[in-house]
Enzyme design. Structure first.
Site, PDB file in Angstrom:
ATOM      1  N   GLU A   6      18.473   8.464   1.095  1.00 12.36           N
ATOM      2  CA  GLU A   6      18.196   8.264   2.512  1.00 12.36           C
ATOM      3  C   GLU A   6      19.083   9.248   3.258  1.00 12.36           C
ATOM      4  O   GLU A   6      20.308   9.079   3.300  1.00 12.36           O
ATOM      5  CB  GLU A   6      18.497   6.842   2.974  1.00 12.36           C
ATOM      6  CG  GLU A   6      18.152   6.653   4.448  1.00 12.36           C
ATOM      7  CD  GLU A   6      18.542   5.299   4.999  1.00 12.36           C
ATOM      8  OE1 GLU A   6      18.344   5.093   6.211  1.00 12.36           O
ATOM      9  OE2 GLU A   6      19.052   4.462   4.245  1.00 12.36           O
TER      10      GLU A   6
ATOM     11  N   CYS B  64      21.945   7.054  11.572  1.00 13.96           N
ATOM     12  CA  CYS B  64      20.973   8.002  11.015  1.00 13.96           C
ATOM     13  C   CYS B  64      19.734   8.166  11.885  1.00 13.96           C
ATOM     14  O   CYS B  64      19.105   9.223  11.881  1.00 13.96           O
ATOM     15  CB  CYS B  64      20.586   7.588   9.600  1.00 13.96           C
ATOM     16  SG  CYS B  64      19.928   5.917   9.457  1.00 13.96           S
TER      17      CYS B  64
ATOM     18  N   GLY C 138      23.344   9.477   3.054  1.00 10.04           N
ATOM     19  CA  GLY C 138      24.285  10.400   3.664  1.00 10.04           C
ATOM     20  C   GLY C 138      23.576  11.629   4.210  1.00 10.04           C
ATOM     21  O   GLY C 138      22.373  11.598   4.499  1.00 10.04           O
ATOM     22  N   SER C 139      24.303  12.720   4.325  1.00  6.25           N
ATOM     23  CA  SER C 139      23.764  13.929   4.946  1.00  6.25           C
ATOM     24  C   SER C 139      22.780  14.639   4.026  1.00  6.25           C
ATOM     25  O   SER C 139      22.821  14.498   2.795  1.00  6.25           O
ATOM     26  CB  SER C 139      24.907  14.882   5.303  1.00  6.25           C
ATOM     27  OG  SER C 139      25.462  15.457   4.133  1.00  6.25           O
ATOM     28  N   THR C 140      21.916  15.437   4.632  1.00  2.00           N
ATOM     29  CA  THR C 140      20.920  16.176   3.864  1.00  2.00           C
ATOM     30  C   THR C 140      21.548  17.201   2.918  1.00  2.00           C
ATOM     31  O   THR C 140      21.121  17.301   1.761  1.00  2.00           O
ATOM     32  CB  THR C 140      19.922  16.853   4.820  1.00  2.00           C
ATOM     33  OG1 THR C 140      19.310  15.840   5.625  1.00  2.00           O
ATOM     34  CG2 THR C 140      18.850  17.607   4.065  1.00  2.00           C
TER      35      THR C 140
ATOM     36  N   VAL D 149      24.478  17.176   1.359  1.00  3.29           N
ATOM     37  CA  VAL D 149      25.072  16.491   0.201  1.00  3.29           C
ATOM     38  C   VAL D 149      23.973  15.832  -0.634  1.00  3.29           C
ATOM     39  O   VAL D 149      24.019  15.857  -1.868  1.00  3.29           O
ATOM     40  CB  VAL D 149      26.106  15.446   0.654  1.00  3.29           C
ATOM     41  CG1 VAL D 149      26.635  14.664  -0.551  1.00  3.29           C
ATOM     42  CG2 VAL D 149      27.262  16.123   1.381  1.00  3.29           C
ATOM     43  N   GLY D 150      22.956  15.270   0.028  1.00  2.00           N
ATOM     44  CA  GLY D 150      21.842  14.668  -0.704  1.00  2.00           C
ATOM     45  C   GLY D 150      21.140  15.676  -1.587  1.00  2.00           C
ATOM     46  O   GLY D 150      20.709  15.356  -2.702  1.00  2.00           O
TER      47      GLY D 150
END
Length: 388
Positions: free
Chosen positions: A259, A293, A237-239, A241-242
């Site tokens: 990822e 992505c 997912g998004s950076t 949230v990661g």
């Protein structure tokens, strides 16, 4: 798990916990981005139901981890065949929920089916151990591979069959059990993944599929990561949230596989085939409305061919998406994404009158592709941080 043919608002996508479907008292609407209409409702897991999913996976782990590689292989092959046989049904869910084209949905399913077959063929070798030669005479050693236990897979909506299946298939193949927490934007796709595995003979509790309404994301995700029986986390997912996922996993000393998003530039050299380069750049940038992505966000081009490439880009956009039919334009799945894109293009128009595009918003969810020249892009780059 029985495949349900119900459509429209009357159908509620169920959770799948310990081999059983269940609908919850709390539900949320799933909106089709192509027409902004509700396609069905979805069950929303509570913290208690999320915990039940972990408990079911933990209870199933002991027996599943001792299942032979041959038995796991057979289940994976049957699951792949189920997905192939149900491809029209499954593609329909993805098209309805994410606005995907038939080509993109078909690509997702084909890759997923081949992935499952490939995993099936590798299981026996992947779980092999080794017998190393120790340094000390008269001693022996043996190294074996052991599954972690319960693995949490958190998957996004943009390539849901590939990314959802990948997040749990590899762990399950290695003897782990799993929880698939699917995106609220495409829950029926994730339900279908669980359905195909169940049809393939996967025992109850080995795979549990849950979703929740957006406002419960922090509570449910934190509870799952913090649960003592969840041993590893896989997130795509998004950076931003990661980063939160990684921090939470680190707090509980748990390994996490991430990822995340980023920027994906294309480089066009002076001696490049410009027609081919332009076509591939357009596909890379605008396929699935750029919601992939590794979608191309910048084209770095040799100055000597910049103007010629711009002409080829315009031609390639028309070739792929037509000259103005909104049905040929890509669909963006979220209002936030659509609004961000509109602001970026409007900002580009404000600083340049020579934008090489045919941008227009035909509907709330449909936008024409918009290649932006360096004159404008250099002035709006500040609006596109490295996080998506």
């Amino acid at each position: 798990m029985t495949t349900t043919n119900g459509e429209g608002k009357s159908y509620t996508v169920p959770l799948f916990i310990n081999g059983k479907e269940s609908t919850t008292e709390t539900t949320f609407e799933v909106t089709g981005p192509a027409n902004e209409k509700t396609v069905w409702s979805c069950s929303s897991a509570s913290k208690g139901e999320a915990t039940s999913a972990v408990d079911a996976a933990h209870a199933a782990f002991k027996k599943w981890s001792r299942t032979s590689p041959a038995d796991r292989r057979d289940i994976f092959l049957k699951t792949a065949q189920n997905m192939s046989d149900r491809s029209d049904e499954l593609a329909g869910y993805m098209i309805e929920e994410t606005g995907a084209t038939k080509d993109w949905a078909g690509f997702n399913l084909n890759v997923t089916v081949e992935m499952l077959r490939d995993i099936a063929g590798r299981i026996a070798v992947a779980v092999e151990g080794v017998v190393p030669w120790p340094a000390d005479a008269g001693t022996s050693a043996m190294v074996t591979k052991e599954p972690y236990g319960v693995v949490l897979g958190i998957a996004p909506w943009n390539a849901p069959y590939i990314l959802g299946t990948r997040s749990i298939a590899y762990p399950i193949a290695a003897g782990n059990t799993a929880i698939l927490k699917g995106s609220e934007l495409s829950p029926r796709v994730f339900w279908a993944i669980g359905s195909c595995f169940e049809q393939g003979g996967l025992p109850a509790g080995v795979l549990n599929v849950i979703f929740h309404q957006p406002k419960d994301a922090a509570e449910i995700t934190t509870a799952l990561i913090a649960h003592p029986n969840v041993r590893k986390i896989n997130f795509t997912g998004s950076t931003p949230v990661g980063s939160i996922i990684a921090q939470t996993a680190g707090k509980h000393i748990k390994p996490v596989l991430l990822e995340l998003g980023g920027k994906a530039p294309a480089i066009v050299c002076a001696d490049a085939d410009l027609q081919k380069a332009a076509f591939q750049c357009v596909l890379g940038a605008f396929f699935h409305a750029g919601q992939i992505c590794m979608s191309t966000e910048r084209i770095i081009v040799h100055e000597s061919v910049k103007e010629d490439l711009a002409k080829e880009l315009r031609a390639a956009v028309e070739k792929v998406f037509g000259k103005g039919d909104e049905n040929e334009a890509p669909v963006m799945v979220t209002a936030a994404g659509r609004e961000k894109t509109k602001k970026l293009v409007d900002a580009a128009f404000a600083v340049s009158s020579i934008i090489s595009c045919y941008h227009r918003h035909n509907a709330d969810s449909i936008s024409r592709p918009a290649p932006i020249p360096s004159m404008a892009a250099s002035q709006i780059t500040r609006h596109t941080p490295r996080q998506e």
